[in-house]
Scaffold this active site. Structure first.
Site, PDB file in Angstrom:
ATOM      1  N   LYS A   1       0.835  -1.211   0.000  1.00 30.06           N
ATOM      2  CA  LYS A   1       0.000   0.000   0.000  1.00 30.06           C
ATOM      3  C   LYS A   1       0.873   1.266   0.000  1.00 30.06           C
ATOM      4  O   LYS A   1       0.663   2.171  -0.806  1.00 30.06           O
ATOM      5  CB  LYS A   1      -0.891   0.016   1.252  1.00 30.06           C
ATOM      6  CG  LYS A   1      -1.578   1.341   1.476  1.00 30.06           C
ATOM      7  CD  LYS A   1      -2.291   1.408   2.801  1.00 30.06           C
ATOM      8  CE  LYS A   1      -1.428   1.806   3.960  1.00 30.06           C
ATOM      9  NZ  LYS A   1      -1.313   3.236   4.244  1.00 30.06           N
ATOM     10  N   ASN A   2       1.842   1.312   0.906  1.00 26.42           N
ATOM     11  CA  ASN A   2       2.611   2.548   1.060  1.00 26.42           C
ATOM     12  C   ASN A   2       3.411   2.888  -0.189  1.00 26.42           C
ATOM     13  O   ASN A   2       3.653   4.055  -0.474  1.00 26.42           O
ATOM     14  CB  ASN A   2       3.546   2.444   2.274  1.00 26.42           C
ATOM     15  CG  ASN A   2       2.778   2.581   3.576  1.00 26.42           C
ATOM     16  OD1 ASN A   2       1.576   2.837   3.567  1.00 26.42           O
ATOM     17  ND2 ASN A   2       3.458   2.390   4.690  1.00 26.42           N
TER      18      ASN A   2
ATOM     19  N   CYS B   1      -3.808   8.635   9.798  1.00 27.70           N
ATOM     20  CA  CYS B   1      -4.001   7.961  11.089  1.00 27.70           C
ATOM     21  C   CYS B   1      -3.690   8.913  12.246  1.00 27.70           C
ATOM     22  O   CYS B   1      -2.753   9.710  12.153  1.00 27.70           O
ATOM     23  CB  CYS B   1      -3.054   6.768  11.199  1.00 27.70           C
ATOM     24  SG  CYS B   1      -3.611   5.326  10.305  1.00 27.70           S
TER      25      CYS B   1
ATOM     26  N   ARG C   1       2.390  14.439  13.346  1.00 25.92           N
ATOM     27  CA  ARG C   1       2.722  14.189  11.945  1.00 25.92           C
ATOM     28  C   ARG C   1       2.668  15.431  11.055  1.00 25.92           C
ATOM     29  O   ARG C   1       1.858  15.515  10.130  1.00 25.92           O
ATOM     30  CB  ARG C   1       1.815  13.095  11.376  1.00 25.92           C
ATOM     31  CG  ARG C   1       1.966  11.789  12.090  1.00 25.92           C
ATOM     32  CD  ARG C   1       1.129  10.713  11.472  1.00 25.92           C
ATOM     33  NE  ARG C   1       1.843   9.992  10.436  1.00 25.92           N
ATOM     34  CZ  ARG C   1       1.311   9.013   9.738  1.00 25.92           C
ATOM     35  NH1 ARG C   1       0.071   8.651   9.947  1.00 25.92           N
ATOM     36  NH2 ARG C   1       2.003   8.385   8.822  1.00 25.92           N
TER      37      ARG C   1
ATOM     38  N   ASP D   1       5.265   0.172  11.829  1.00 21.35           N
ATOM     39  CA  ASP D   1       3.983  -0.369  11.358  1.00 21.35           C
ATOM     40  C   ASP D   1       3.755  -1.825  11.779  1.00 21.35           C
ATOM     41  O   ASP D   1       2.701  -2.388  11.487  1.00 21.35           O
ATOM     42  CB  ASP D   1       3.886  -0.256   9.823  1.00 21.35           C
ATOM     43  CG  ASP D   1       3.624   1.172   9.376  1.00 21.35           C
ATOM     44  OD1 ASP D   1       3.420   2.040  10.234  1.00 21.35           O
ATOM     45  OD2 ASP D   1       3.633   1.414   8.145  1.00 21.35           O
TER      46      ASP D   1
ATOM     47  N   ARG E   1      -8.447   0.116   5.013  1.00 17.65           N
ATOM     48  CA  ARG E   1      -7.488   1.041   4.393  1.00 17.65           C
ATOM     49  C   ARG E   1      -6.233   0.303   3.945  1.00 17.65           C
ATOM     50  O   ARG E   1      -5.574   0.742   2.998  1.00 17.65           O
ATOM     51  CB  ARG E   1      -7.082   2.121   5.409  1.00 17.65           C
ATOM     52  CG  ARG E   1      -8.169   3.129   5.688  1.00 17.65           C
ATOM     53  CD  ARG E   1      -7.619   4.264   6.514  1.00 17.65           C
ATOM     54  NE  ARG E   1      -6.368   4.735   5.952  1.00 17.65           N
ATOM     55  CZ  ARG E   1      -5.431   5.367   6.636  1.00 17.65           C
ATOM     56  NH1 ARG E   1      -5.585   5.612   7.910  1.00 17.65           N
ATOM     57  NH2 ARG E   1      -4.322   5.768   6.042  1.00 17.65           N
TER      58      ARG E   1
HETATM   59  C1  UD1 Z   1       5.167   6.471   6.278  1.00 19.57           C
HETATM   60  C2  UD1 Z   1       4.172   5.337   6.149  1.00 19.57           C
HETATM   61  C3  UD1 Z   1       3.702   4.889   7.521  1.00 19.57           C
HETATM   62  C4  UD1 Z   1       4.909   4.548   8.402  1.00 19.57           C
HETATM   63  C5  UD1 Z   1       5.920   5.696   8.419  1.00 19.57           C
HETATM   64  C6  UD1 Z   1       7.198   5.350   9.142  1.00 19.57           C
HETATM   65  C7  UD1 Z   1       3.037   5.788   4.059  1.00 19.57           C
HETATM   66  C8  UD1 Z   1       1.777   6.134   3.381  1.00 19.57           C
HETATM   67  N1  UD1 Z   1       3.015   5.791   5.389  1.00 19.57           N
HETATM   68  O1  UD1 Z   1       4.487   7.549   6.900  1.00 19.57           O
HETATM   69  O2  UD1 Z   1       2.872   3.745   7.358  1.00 19.57           O
HETATM   70  O3  UD1 Z   1       4.455   4.323   9.708  1.00 19.57           O
HETATM   71  O4  UD1 Z   1       6.273   6.050   7.059  1.00 19.57           O
HETATM   72  O5  UD1 Z   1       7.780   4.201   8.598  1.00 19.57           O
HETATM   73  O6  UD1 Z   1       4.027   5.501   3.421  1.00 19.57           O
HETATM   74  N2  UD1 Z   1       7.701  14.095  10.467  1.00 19.57           N
HETATM   75  C9  UD1 Z   1       7.851  15.436  10.750  1.00 19.57           C
HETATM   76  N3  UD1 Z   1       7.792  16.321   9.711  1.00 19.57           N
HETATM   77  C10 UD1 Z   1       7.610  15.914   8.414  1.00 19.57           C
HETATM   78  C11 UD1 Z   1       7.476  14.549   8.145  1.00 19.57           C
HETATM   79  C12 UD1 Z   1       7.534  13.650   9.201  1.00 19.57           C
HETATM   80  O7  UD1 Z   1       8.011  15.826  11.902  1.00 19.57           O
HETATM   81  O8  UD1 Z   1       7.560  16.769   7.522  1.00 19.57           O
HETATM   82  C13 UD1 Z   1       7.778  13.109  11.594  1.00 19.57           C
HETATM   83  C14 UD1 Z   1       6.505  12.322  11.768  1.00 19.57           C
HETATM   84  O9  UD1 Z   1       5.579  13.003  12.568  1.00 19.57           O
HETATM   85  C15 UD1 Z   1       7.050  11.069  12.432  1.00 19.57           C
HETATM   86  C16 UD1 Z   1       8.414  10.884  11.775  1.00 19.57           C
HETATM   87  O10 UD1 Z   1       8.749  12.139  11.239  1.00 19.57           O
HETATM   88  O11 UD1 Z   1       7.198  11.263  13.804  1.00 19.57           O
HETATM   89  C17 UD1 Z   1       8.487   9.859  10.662  1.00 19.57           C
HETATM   90  O12 UD1 Z   1       7.435  10.088   9.753  1.00 19.57           O
HETATM   91  P1  UD1 Z   1       7.520   9.686   8.224  1.00 19.57           P
HETATM   92  O13 UD1 Z   1       8.657   8.740   8.023  1.00 19.57           O
HETATM   93  O14 UD1 Z   1       7.481  10.912   7.413  1.00 19.57           O
HETATM   94  O15 UD1 Z   1       6.169   8.886   8.050  1.00 19.57           O
HETATM   95  P2  UD1 Z   1       5.122   8.997   6.885  1.00 19.57           P
HETATM   96  O16 UD1 Z   1       5.837   9.195   5.587  1.00 19.57           O
HETATM   97  O17 UD1 Z   1       4.048   9.927   7.264  1.00 19.57           O
END
Ligand code: UD1
Length: 422
Positions: A22-23, A117, A122, A308, A400
């Protein structure tokens, strides 16, 4: 609202086939915006999230069609106005990744800030900083990112202060059509990043280093069409592996990539689950003991233990022989499953980012409520290993990310069914 009714106690045996990730699929779909030629994605999962992304892309002018069940064709020949409204973005964070491709193709865009979620704040600050480094002017107005790249996207040196999967993918999606070279430092190394880079390269992009912490992108002026197979879903594969650890049994997990789950296999061996690598696409999980051993786990960016799979691992630990400490380092609020697991009789104490799980000999079925995508499947795992009947409510979270969950688990011998309520 649908619910899932589970009568726990059955061991899982047989084979289960894993879908595309999915991701990865969601970001590959966003990549289709970068070319005016068609992109065909094979091994595509059919999930609420992929449908939601398809709606958004259709709104943006992409012609999206499903072919042969597991194939999706996306054709962004001529795009509509680059506007992604709140209603088409709010449910899912990955939708925000359309901003970079829209800027690359159209030079300006207005995209709602995302939802997703409820697992912590985030923010998308790293996404925005990466785009700004590429020459994009961004104003945040009434919940929208209003973005302009008056001189087009420019190659840049981007050093991420911490690892973000979404921000790495977003920068990659924007940089492939930027002028000049972009270097991403401290990039995420998840297999989904490599998958995206492979697809972009098949479209004619020049990306090297994906899968390492430094990714180099030499911008090209346009991208062509391509056919790309979505990488197997390591989280789905890991979820079935942990379900077997919880219930006992012997299951072949097929069409996956066991090499992407090294950190999970390490922990499964630590809890005395048998993990046998059958071939490059198949892993066999054999759980002979009624209760696993206890082991600690800490979530980390890839190649560490995936956040995850943290909830699913906790569900297994609820019946382990001993106590385990589970530390969540990626998200600040990702233990919402703990109180629900306690309703089944689990003994869990949460202190900030750490949970102590004291394994109980028996869990007992109860009504429980899904809170987010991965949390909800952890409740299913715990209910499968509990005595008696459980009802999992709010199962739209499961839809989802897990295609055919009840069908796949029933085929393995679980007593699980969906009850539709109107
Ligand atoms: C993706 C995955 C999710 C997985 C996560 C970590 C998808 C659709 N989702 O989420 O299933 O749990 O990677 O492996 O691919 N952060 C910031 N600022 C930003 C971006 C992120 O502070 O601009 C923080 C987030 O709040 C979190 C951490 O960085 O605490 C890691 O997040 P990130 O790796 O970006 O996760 P996602 O890409 O949202």
């Amino acid at each position: 609202m649908d619910k899932i009714v589970i009568n726990g106690g059955n061991a899982l045996n047989g084979q289960v086939r894993i879908n595309g990730a999915k991701n990865s699929a969601l970001k590959l779909m966003a990549a289709a915006l970068l070319s005016d030629a068609p992109i065909t994605l094979t091994n595509m999962p059919d999930l609420a999230d992929t449908r939601f992304m398809a709606h958004l892309l259709a709104h943006l002018g992409v012609d999206v069609s499903r072919e042969n069940g597991t194939q999706m064709r996306l054709h962004a020949k001529a795009l509509a106005a680059p506007f992604a409204p709140y209603d088409l973005v709010r449910k899912m964070r990955a939708t925000f990744n359309v901003l970079g491709p829209l800027l690359a193709r159209q030079g300006h865009a207005r995209v709602s800030l995302p939802g997703g979620c409820a697992i912590g704040a985030r923010p998308v600050d790293l996404h925005l900083k990466a785009l700004e480094a590429m020459g994009v002017q961004i104003d945040l107005q009434e919940g929208y990112a209003v973005a302009n790249a008056p001189k087009g996207l420019q190659g840049a040196q981007i050093n991420f202060p911490f690892v973000s999967v979404g921000a790495t993918e977003h920068a990659l999606l924007a940089a492939v059509l930027a002028k000049g070279e972009t270097v991403l430092e401290n990039a995420a190394r998840e297999p989904e990043i490599t998958d995206l880079a492979n697809c972009l390269n098949a479209m004619g992009a020049k990306v090297t280093g994906a899968g390492s912490a430094t990714i180099t992108i030499k911008g090209v002026s346009s991208l062509a069409g391509a056919t790309h197979r979505v990488v197997p879903d390591r989280i789905e594969a890991g979820t079935y592996a942990l379900a077997v650890a919880a219930t006992g049994g012997d299951v072949l997990i097929e069409n996956c990539d066991p090499a992407h789950l090294g950190a999970l296999w390490d922990r499964m061996r630590a809890i005395d689950s048998g993990v046998e690598h059958v071939d490059a696409q198949t892993v066999r999980i054999i759980q002979k003991n009624d209760r696993c051993a206890a082991a600690d786990v800490e979530t980390q960016a890839y190649p560490g233990f995936p956040t995850d799979l943290q909830a699913q691992f906790m569900a297994v630990m609820c019946r382990a022989n001993g106590a385990s400490i589970i530390r969540e380092t990626i998200f600040e609020n990702r233990f919402m499953h703990a109180p629900e697991l306690s309703r089944l009789g689990a003994d869990i104490t949460v202190h900030g980012r750490e949970a102590i799980v004291r394994g109980m000999p028996t869990l007992h079925g109860a009504p429980i409520m899904a809170t987010d995508l991965r949390a909800s499947v952890s409740l299913v795992i715990a209910a499968l290993s509990a005595k008696g009947q459980s009802e999992v409510n709010r199962v739209y979270h499961l839809d989802r990310g897990f295609e055919g969950l009840e069908r796949k688990l029933s085929a393995l011998g679980a007593d699980i069914k969906r009850v539709r309520e109107t």
